[in-house]
Design a protein around this motif. Structure first.
Motif, PDB file in Angstrom:
ATOM      1  N   LYS A  98       0.843  -1.203   0.000  1.00  0.00           N
ATOM      2  CA  LYS A  98       0.000   0.000   0.000  1.00  0.00           C
ATOM      3  C   LYS A  98       0.877   1.251   0.000  1.00  0.00           C
ATOM      4  CE  LYS A  98      -3.848   2.105   2.459  1.00  0.00           C
ATOM      5  NZ  LYS A  98      -4.840   1.906   3.532  1.00  0.00           N
ATOM      6  N   ASP A  99       1.934   1.214   0.797  1.00  0.00           N
ATOM      7  CA  ASP A  99       2.866   2.331   0.889  1.00  0.00           C
ATOM      8  C   ASP A  99       3.516   2.605  -0.473  1.00  0.00           C
ATOM      9  OD1 ASP A  99       4.241   4.259   2.559  1.00  0.00           O
ATOM     10  OD2 ASP A  99       6.038   3.035   2.249  1.00  0.00           O
ATOM     11  N   ILE A 100       3.971   1.543  -1.138  1.00  0.00           N
ATOM     12  CA  ILE A 100       4.597   1.678  -2.464  1.00  0.00           C
ATOM     13  C   ILE A 100       3.590   2.290  -3.450  1.00  0.00           C
ATOM     14  CG2 ILE A 100       5.438   0.366  -4.479  1.00  0.00           C
ATOM     15  CD1 ILE A 100       6.659  -1.655  -2.428  1.00  0.00           C
ATOM     16  N   LEU A 101       2.365   1.769  -3.448  1.00  0.00           N
ATOM     17  CA  LEU A 101       1.351   2.210  -4.412  1.00  0.00           C
ATOM     18  C   LEU A 101       0.939   3.660  -4.196  1.00  0.00           C
ATOM     19  CD1 LEU A 101      -0.824  -1.012  -4.475  1.00  0.00           C
ATOM     20  CD2 LEU A 101       0.797  -0.259  -6.212  1.00  0.00           C
ATOM     21  N   THR A 102       0.645   4.019  -2.933  1.00  0.00           N
ATOM     22  CA  THR A 102       0.169   5.384  -2.681  1.00  0.00           C
ATOM     23  C   THR A 102       1.259   6.408  -2.968  1.00  0.00           C
ATOM     24  OG1 THR A 102       0.587   5.050  -0.322  1.00  0.00           O
ATOM     25  CG2 THR A 102      -1.672   4.787  -1.049  1.00  0.00           C
ATOM     26  N   LYS A 103       2.504   6.072  -2.672  1.00  0.00           N
ATOM     27  CA  LYS A 103       3.615   6.993  -2.964  1.00  0.00           C
ATOM     28  C   LYS A 103       3.798   7.192  -4.466  1.00  0.00           C
ATOM     29  CE  LYS A 103       6.436   6.564   1.155  1.00  0.00           C
ATOM     30  NZ  LYS A 103       7.444   5.760   1.841  1.00  0.00           N
ATOM     31  N   ASN A 104       3.291   6.264  -5.261  1.00  0.00           N
ATOM     32  CA  ASN A 104       3.442   6.351  -6.712  1.00  0.00           C
ATOM     33  C   ASN A 104       2.144   6.756  -7.412  1.00  0.00           C
ATOM     34  OD1 ASN A 104       6.303   5.433  -7.692  1.00  0.00           O
ATOM     35  ND2 ASN A 104       5.820   4.248  -5.873  1.00  0.00           N
ATOM     36  N   GLY A 105       1.215   7.316  -6.644  1.00  0.00           N
ATOM     37  CA  GLY A 105       0.027   7.910  -7.240  1.00  0.00           C
ATOM     38  C   GLY A 105      -1.152   6.992  -7.477  1.00  0.00           C
ATOM     39  N   TYR A 106      -1.091   5.767  -6.948  1.00  0.00           N
ATOM     40  CA  TYR A 106      -2.229   4.860  -7.101  1.00  0.00           C
ATOM     41  C   TYR A 106      -3.137   4.975  -5.882  1.00  0.00           C
ATOM     42  CZ  TYR A 106       0.412   2.837 -10.937  1.00  0.00           C
ATOM     43  OH  TYR A 106       1.098   2.663 -12.105  1.00  0.00           O
ATOM     44  N   GLU A 107      -4.404   4.664  -6.082  1.00  0.00           N
ATOM     45  CA  GLU A 107      -5.370   4.736  -4.993  1.00  0.00           C
ATOM     46  C   GLU A 107      -5.715   3.322  -4.536  1.00  0.00           C
ATOM     47  OE1 GLU A 107      -9.995   6.091  -4.194  1.00  0.00           O
ATOM     48  OE2 GLU A 107      -9.113   6.449  -6.167  1.00  0.00           O
ATOM     49  N   VAL A 108      -5.438   3.044  -3.268  1.00  0.00           N
ATOM     50  CA  VAL A 108      -5.783   1.729  -2.714  1.00  0.00           C
ATOM     51  C   VAL A 108      -7.223   1.827  -2.194  1.00  0.00           C
ATOM     52  CG1 VAL A 108      -5.243   0.007  -0.944  1.00  0.00           C
ATOM     53  CG2 VAL A 108      -3.388   1.174  -2.179  1.00  0.00           C
ATOM     54  N   VAL A 109      -8.138   1.141  -2.874  1.00  0.00           N
ATOM     55  CA  VAL A 109      -9.566   1.259  -2.524  1.00  0.00           C
ATOM     56  C   VAL A 109     -10.026   0.198  -1.534  1.00  0.00           C
ATOM     57  CG1 VAL A 109     -10.289   2.469  -4.610  1.00  0.00           C
ATOM     58  CG2 VAL A 109     -10.241  -0.037  -4.607  1.00  0.00           C
ATOM     59  N   GLY A 110      -9.195  -0.837  -1.339  1.00  0.00           N
ATOM     60  CA  GLY A 110      -9.598  -1.870  -0.396  1.00  0.00           C
ATOM     61  C   GLY A 110      -8.486  -2.849  -0.133  1.00  0.00           C
ATOM     62  N   GLU A 111      -8.672  -3.606   0.956  1.00  0.00           N
ATOM     63  CA  GLU A 111      -7.723  -4.649   1.317  1.00  0.00           C
ATOM     64  C   GLU A 111      -8.515  -5.884   1.713  1.00  0.00           C
ATOM     65  OE1 GLU A 111      -4.812  -3.523   4.256  1.00  0.00           O
ATOM     66  OE2 GLU A 111      -4.721  -1.471   3.501  1.00  0.00           O
ATOM     67  N   ALA A 112      -7.936  -7.052   1.451  1.00  0.00           N
ATOM     68  CA  ALA A 112      -8.568  -8.306   1.858  1.00  0.00           C
ATOM     69  C   ALA A 112      -7.486  -9.224   2.413  1.00  0.00           C
ATOM     70  CB  ALA A 112      -9.266  -8.960   0.674  1.00  0.00           C
ATOM     71  N   ALA A 113      -7.869 -10.049   3.396  1.00  0.00           N
ATOM     72  CA  ALA A 113      -6.903 -10.916   4.064  1.00  0.00           C
ATOM     73  C   ALA A 113      -6.952 -12.362   3.584  1.00  0.00           C
ATOM     74  CB  ALA A 113      -7.115 -10.854   5.575  1.00  0.00           C
ATOM     75  N   ASP A 114      -7.942 -12.696   2.739  1.00  0.00           N
ATOM     76  CA  ASP A 114      -7.999 -14.044   2.170  1.00  0.00           C
ATOM     77  C   ASP A 114      -8.771 -14.006   0.858  1.00  0.00           C
ATOM     78  OD1 ASP A 114     -10.886 -14.581   2.586  1.00  0.00           O
ATOM     79  OD2 ASP A 114     -10.380 -14.667   4.712  1.00  0.00           O
ATOM     80  N   GLY A 115      -8.770 -15.140   0.172  1.00  0.00           N
ATOM     81  CA  GLY A 115      -9.382 -15.202  -1.148  1.00  0.00           C
ATOM     82  C   GLY A 115     -10.878 -14.935  -1.155  1.00  0.00           C
ATOM     83  N   MET A 116     -11.582 -15.400  -0.111  1.00  0.00           N
ATOM     84  CA  MET A 116     -13.033 -15.173  -0.064  1.00  0.00           C
ATOM     85  C   MET A 116     -13.338 -13.684   0.045  1.00  0.00           C
ATOM     86  SD  MET A 116     -14.112 -18.571   2.063  1.00  0.00           S
ATOM     87  CE  MET A 116     -15.669 -18.040   2.655  1.00  0.00           C
ATOM     88  N   GLN A 117     -12.600 -13.001   0.927  1.00  0.00           N
ATOM     89  CA  GLN A 117     -12.767 -11.545   1.048  1.00  0.00           C
ATOM     90  C   GLN A 117     -12.408 -10.863  -0.267  1.00  0.00           C
ATOM     91  OE1 GLN A 117     -10.505  -9.744   4.214  1.00  0.00           O
ATOM     92  NE2 GLN A 117     -11.414 -11.034   5.794  1.00  0.00           N
ATOM     93  N   ALA A 118     -11.383 -11.361  -0.937  1.00  0.00           N
ATOM     94  CA  ALA A 118     -10.932 -10.770  -2.203  1.00  0.00           C
ATOM     95  C   ALA A 118     -12.047 -10.775  -3.235  1.00  0.00           C
ATOM     96  CB  ALA A 118      -9.716 -11.528  -2.741  1.00  0.00           C
ATOM     97  N   VAL A 119     -12.745 -11.911  -3.355  1.00  0.00           N
ATOM     98  CA  VAL A 119     -13.829 -12.028  -4.336  1.00  0.00           C
ATOM     99  C   VAL A 119     -14.973 -11.070  -3.961  1.00  0.00           C
ATOM    100  CG1 VAL A 119     -15.529 -13.605  -5.352  1.00  0.00           C
ATOM    101  CG2 VAL A 119     -13.192 -14.399  -4.925  1.00  0.00           C
TER     102      VAL A 119
END
Length: 120
Positions: free
Chosen positions: A19-40
């Protein structure tokens, strides 16, 4: 408009690093998931431009989650994240439709290069 990214990893520390790498490079992190079910679920809800997906997770692994996301949205862009020594799984992931993969520990240049290649 910045690209929206969903980060999926069972390790909170890894999610924080990427997330740190992405936000510093101008991307927007809209969500996080801790497993595959949450990801879907989160993919369905948020429809991000790109997903970074860990391969090895509890509940549902990254490859199964990738296949489910691809069945929901064939145009989904997913980059797999793997530890060293998971080459066979990486090949499975690419065959299942992953655009690329990045190896942990994350190197900023490689993460950004993979994302730019995948979504510009």
């Amino acid at each position: 408009m910045s690209k929206k990214i969903l980060i999926v990893d069972d390790a909170a520390f890894m999610r924080m690093m990427i997330k740190d790498i992405l936000t510093k490079n101008g991307y927007e992190v809209v969500g996080e998931a801790a497993d595959g079910m949450q990801a879907v679920e989160k993919y369905n809800e948020l429809r991000p431009d790109l997903v970074t997906m860990d391969i090895t997770m509890p509940e549902m692994d990254g490859i199964t989650a990738l296949k489910q996301i691809k069945s929901i949205d064939p145009n989904a862009v997913v980059i797999m994240c793997s530890a060293m020594g998971q080459q066979a799984m990486v090949i499975d992931a690419i065959q299942a439709g992953a655009k690329d993969f990045i190896v942990k520990p994350f190197q900023t240049d490689r993460v950004i290069e993979a994302i730019q290649k995948a979504i510009g």
